[in-house]
Design an enzyme around this catalytic site. Structure first.
Site, PDB file in Angstrom:
ATOM      1  N   ARG A  87       0.822  -1.209   0.000  1.00 27.16           N
ATOM      2  CA  ARG A  87       0.000   0.000   0.000  1.00 27.16           C
ATOM      3  C   ARG A  87       0.851   1.252   0.000  1.00 27.16           C
ATOM      4  O   ARG A  87       0.584   2.213  -0.733  1.00 27.16           O
ATOM      5  CB  ARG A  87      -0.932   0.018   1.224  1.00 27.16           C
ATOM      6  N   TYR A 105      -5.841  10.058   0.122  1.00 23.83           N
ATOM      7  CA  TYR A 105      -6.130   8.651  -0.159  1.00 23.83           C
ATOM      8  C   TYR A 105      -7.193   8.164   0.798  1.00 23.83           C
ATOM      9  O   TYR A 105      -7.384   8.712   1.887  1.00 23.83           O
ATOM     10  CB  TYR A 105      -4.856   7.789  -0.065  1.00 23.83           C
ATOM     11  N   PHE A 197       3.659   2.765   6.304  1.00 20.58           N
ATOM     12  CA  PHE A 197       3.929   3.974   5.516  1.00 20.58           C
ATOM     13  C   PHE A 197       3.281   5.199   6.156  1.00 20.58           C
ATOM     14  O   PHE A 197       3.907   6.252   6.294  1.00 20.58           O
ATOM     15  CB  PHE A 197       3.403   3.762   4.094  1.00 20.58           C
ATOM     16  N   ASP A 198       2.005   5.092   6.530  1.00 22.07           N
ATOM     17  CA  ASP A 198       1.285   6.229   7.124  1.00 22.07           C
ATOM     18  C   ASP A 198       1.979   6.746   8.377  1.00 22.07           C
ATOM     19  O   ASP A 198       2.199   7.948   8.542  1.00 22.07           O
ATOM     20  CB  ASP A 198      -0.141   5.809   7.507  1.00 22.07           C
ATOM     21  N   THR A 199       2.288   5.806   9.278  1.00 24.66           N
ATOM     22  CA  THR A 199       2.892   6.192  10.551  1.00 24.66           C
ATOM     23  C   THR A 199       4.234   6.876  10.331  1.00 24.66           C
ATOM     24  O   THR A 199       4.522   7.919  10.936  1.00 24.66           O
ATOM     25  CB  THR A 199       3.075   4.960  11.444  1.00 24.66           C
TER      26      THR A 199
END
Length: 429
Positions: A87, A105, A197-199
């Protein structure tokens, strides 16, 4: 850019202001309804030109075929195909290739109510904020999900606060947005290509001095979610460890990012000189801002006492839990030593940051040495109290033992505050 506001985005008639990326892997069933619903919502409620990008990462079913059909059917829908799964990889590739000034997103299941989309991106369009996230953990959020996911989510975000000093509330909500100029600088530094990735992106943004806007969302859990919770949790823990080591060793270019993107601290108004009898301004040491006159409470002391008390309550609870958990295996005195040592180190770190407003590693060794001195005094007080209690009663009742320890810890807490304030208050950065 440092210290200055971001310019508001000027919408051009034909250029997309917002690009909403939907990362997908084997989502041939849900993709069509999701994109049509999102497209209808944006067409009816979003006041700027938009684009929807379906980022297909290595699907082996008909997901790519469905995406191509949607692109032919709906204006403003684009498709990006990647041969590798992940992702984070899909988001990074789609955002890097986009020409829109605001990038967002959301997950394909559309668990988040789309009414939160405009509040999510509006602060980025205006220049007020740099990133925006949906949060399911705000008091005004409305969330429907199982107990297992709720507990895991809250535990993970608490871990981020303790291990990485995260100040954002919900790292994993699949509903985020970022300004493209900020993404250009941050994305090359983000290493994770999966769910972490987000964190990693948010932690780097916070450390670079960027403003993260949070939007409470209404969120309904997808019962058909294919996320492997155990594998994702393990990958996230590895990511936390890797990122924590990078922050401690200073291998990340945070200084460069802060210089390019960060918002400088606000400048406080100049303090007026203190006045003496008859309105005559005081001079000398008594006139320094923040210095108390005789009979006055020292500047900042009430706030420091309140924060110190909050840290102390948390430390005491942690100490008692550790003592009770290890007492049966180790005995009273060794359990007391272990519990006090572990909580003393955490207490000093928390008070440096929260009570006295000290960040960075400067004087950290000195402060922890002072904390260990306070630990030694606390150990002497609690061990002495335990020894006296066991002289009076060979097998005291557990509630009595805990009460004696709480009283001894209160005395040790007063000594700790005095020592830490003397050592830290006048060396604040």
């Amino acid at each position: 850019m440092l210290g200055g506001p971001r310019p508001a985005i000027q919408a051009r008639p034909t250029a997309a202001v917002l690009d909403v990326v939907i990362p997908v892997h084997n989502e041939e069933v849900d993709l069509g309804p999701c994109v049509r619903r999102l497209h209808a919502h944006l067409s009816a409620h979003f006041p700027y030109p938009f684009q929807i990008t379906v980022a297909d990462n290595a699907s082996v079913d008909d997901t790519l075929k469905v995406a191509d059909g949607l692109a032919a059917e709906l204006p403003g829908v684009e498709v990006l195909h990647l041969d590798a799964k992940g992702r984070g990889r899909a988001l990074s590739a789609a955002w890097s290739a986009s020409s829109a000034p605001v990038l967002a997103y959301m997950d394909v299941d559309l668990s988040t109510d789309l009414a939160a989309l405009l509040p999510l991106v509006a602060p980025l369009i205006s220049g007020h904020s740099d990133l925006a996230i949906g949060t399911r953990l705000a008091r005004t959020s409305r969330v429907v999900r199982g107990t297992k996911r709720e507990v895991i989510s809250r535990a993970y975000n608490l871990l981020l606060r303790g291990a990485l000093a995260a100040r954002f509330s919900d790292a994993q909500c699949g509903f985020k947005a970022i300004r493209a100029d900020v993404a250009t600088e941050l994305l090359p530094v983000v290493r994770d290509t999966g769910w972490f990735f987000d964190t990693e992106l948010l932690v780097l943004a916070q450390r670079a001095g960027l403003r993260i806007h949070e939007v409470p969302v209404d969120w309904v859990d997808d019962p058909d979610s294919r996320v492997d919770i155990v594998a994702t949790a393990l990958a996230d823990l590895r990511g936390v460890g890797r990122l924590g080591r990078a922050l401690l060793t200073g291998t990340l270019p945070l200084a460069d990012l802060r210089a390019q993107l960060g918002r400088a601290p606000l400048t406080a108004p100049r303090a007026q000189p203190l006045a003496g009898p008859g309105g005559t301004p005081l001079t000398g040491p008594g006139a320094r801002p923040g210095t108390a006159l005789p009979g006055q409470v020292p500047a900042g002391l009430p706030r420091q006492l309140a924060r110190f008390a909050a840290v102390g309550v948390a430390s005491t609870l942690a100490y008692l839990l550790l003592f009770v958990a290890t007492r049966g295996m180790l005995g009273a005195q060794p359990a007391n030593l272990l519990a006090l040592l572990l909580t003393a180190v955490a207490n000093t770190a928390a008070n440096r940051r929260l009570t006295f407003g000290i960040s960075g590693r400067r004087h950290a060794a000195r402060h922890h040495a002072q904390g260990l001195l306070a630990f030694a005094l606390g150990l002497a007080l609690t061990s002495g109290a335990l020894a006296v209690l066991h002289l009076v009663s060979a097998v005291p009742a557990r509630p009595v033992e805990l009460a004696v320890l709480v009283a001894a810890n209160l005395a040790a807490t007063v000594l700790r505050f005095v020592l830490l304030r003397l050592g830290m208050h006048h060396r604040r950065t």
